[in-house]
Design an enzyme around this catalytic site. Sequence first.
Site, PDB file in Angstrom:
ATOM      1  N   ASP A  29       0.710  -1.214  -0.159  1.00 30.65           N
ATOM      2  CA  ASP A  29       0.021   0.017   0.228  1.00 30.65           C
ATOM      3  C   ASP A  29       0.817   1.079   0.094  1.00 30.65           C
ATOM      4  O   ASP A  29       0.483   2.230  -0.680  1.00 30.65           O
ATOM      5  CB  ASP A  29      -1.068   0.089   1.205  1.00 30.65           C
ATOM      6  CG  ASP A  29      -1.965   1.056   1.002  1.00 30.65           C
ATOM      7  OD1 ASP A  29      -2.584   1.426   0.188  1.00 30.65           O
ATOM      8  OD2 ASP A  29      -2.146   1.661   2.265  1.00 30.65           O
ATOM      9  N   ASP A  32       2.292   1.504  -3.341  1.00 27.53           N
ATOM     10  CA  ASP A  32       1.590   1.939  -4.531  1.00 27.53           C
ATOM     11  C   ASP A  32       1.146   3.314  -4.219  1.00 27.53           C
ATOM     12  O   ASP A  32       0.920   4.025  -5.455  1.00 27.53           O
ATOM     13  CB  ASP A  32       0.117   1.205  -4.244  1.00 27.53           C
ATOM     14  CG  ASP A  32      -0.988   1.362  -4.925  1.00 27.53           C
ATOM     15  OD1 ASP A  32      -1.047   1.581  -6.132  1.00 27.53           O
ATOM     16  OD2 ASP A  32      -2.158   1.853  -4.380  1.00 27.53           O
ATOM     17  N   GLY A  33       0.947   3.967  -3.050  1.00 30.94           N
ATOM     18  CA  GLY A  33       0.713   5.463  -3.157  1.00 30.94           C
ATOM     19  C   GLY A  33       1.795   6.214  -3.316  1.00 30.94           C
ATOM     20  O   GLY A  33       1.479   7.346  -4.088  1.00 30.94           O
ATOM     21  N   ARG A  37       1.689   8.845  -6.742  1.00 30.12           N
ATOM     22  CA  ARG A  37       1.950  10.398  -6.394  1.00 30.12           C
ATOM     23  C   ARG A  37       3.389  10.622  -7.436  1.00 30.12           C
ATOM     24  O   ARG A  37       3.379  11.621  -8.099  1.00 30.12           O
ATOM     25  CB  ARG A  37       2.527  10.521  -5.112  1.00 30.12           C
ATOM     26  CG  ARG A  37       1.234  10.815  -4.089  1.00 30.12           C
ATOM     27  CD  ARG A  37       1.470  11.016  -2.766  1.00 30.12           C
ATOM     28  NE  ARG A  37       2.389  10.344  -2.022  1.00 30.12           N
ATOM     29  CZ  ARG A  37       2.030   9.092  -1.380  1.00 30.12           C
ATOM     30  NH1 ARG A  37       0.611   8.756  -1.344  1.00 30.12           N
ATOM     31  NH2 ARG A  37       2.911   8.277  -0.878  1.00 30.12           N
ATOM     32  N   SER A  43      -6.119   9.936  -8.252  1.00 33.80           N
ATOM     33  CA  SER A  43      -7.395  10.361  -8.723  1.00 33.80           C
ATOM     34  C   SER A  43      -8.402  10.048  -7.623  1.00 33.80           C
ATOM     35  O   SER A  43      -7.974   9.573  -6.378  1.00 33.80           O
ATOM     36  CB  SER A  43      -7.989   9.406  -9.867  1.00 33.80           C
ATOM     37  OG  SER A  43      -8.039   7.999  -9.569  1.00 33.80           O
ATOM     38  N   ASP A  50      -8.198   2.788  -2.679  1.00 31.50           N
ATOM     39  CA  ASP A  50      -7.277   2.457  -1.503  1.00 31.50           C
ATOM     40  C   ASP A  50      -7.930   2.546  -0.269  1.00 31.50           C
ATOM     41  O   ASP A  50      -7.581   1.636   0.454  1.00 31.50           O
ATOM     42  CB  ASP A  50      -6.329   3.684  -1.802  1.00 31.50           C
ATOM     43  CG  ASP A  50      -5.116   3.484  -0.692  1.00 31.50           C
ATOM     44  OD1 ASP A  50      -4.293   2.359  -1.128  1.00 31.50           O
ATOM     45  OD2 ASP A  50      -5.093   4.286   0.000  1.00 31.50           O
ATOM     46  N   ASP A  54      -8.072  -0.697   2.163  1.00 39.09           N
ATOM     47  CA  ASP A  54      -7.412  -0.542   3.645  1.00 39.09           C
ATOM     48  C   ASP A  54      -8.370  -0.993   4.576  1.00 39.09           C
ATOM     49  O   ASP A  54      -8.076  -1.666   5.507  1.00 39.09           O
ATOM     50  CB  ASP A  54      -6.844   0.827   3.611  1.00 39.09           C
ATOM     51  CG  ASP A  54      -5.682   0.975   3.040  1.00 39.09           C
ATOM     52  OD1 ASP A  54      -5.031   0.287   2.379  1.00 39.09           O
ATOM     53  OD2 ASP A  54      -5.405   2.490   2.877  1.00 39.09           O
TER      54      ASP A  54
END
Length: 100
Positions: A29, A32-33, A37, A43, A50, A54
């Site tokens: 996670d 991925d974030g 960015r 989006s 996300d 989570d």
Amino acid sequence: EQQQQQHQQHQEEMWVVATLLYLASFCGDLVDGWAARTFHQCSTYGALLDMITDRCSTAGLLFVLGCETNVLWERLVYQLLILLDISSHWCQMYSSSSSL
């Protein structure tokens, strides 16, 4: 007696596996974030997905932990933590929504 010890050892090993998988999910996670960015792929839809994934992983973890105990008040605590997690993130998304 030996079979019971083997079962106990197997359960302990499964907790290690489950912990490692949850940590891998957490690290995935984070990556991925960061990638979203870095490559300008953020989006509102992605942020919503996300948050949902989570919440599902956290709720799943708390559900399993709640099932592992036979103490009623501990199960209640896990259920309340699930409720708190989902409701607090819903409030956060609702309050930060640009369409309101």
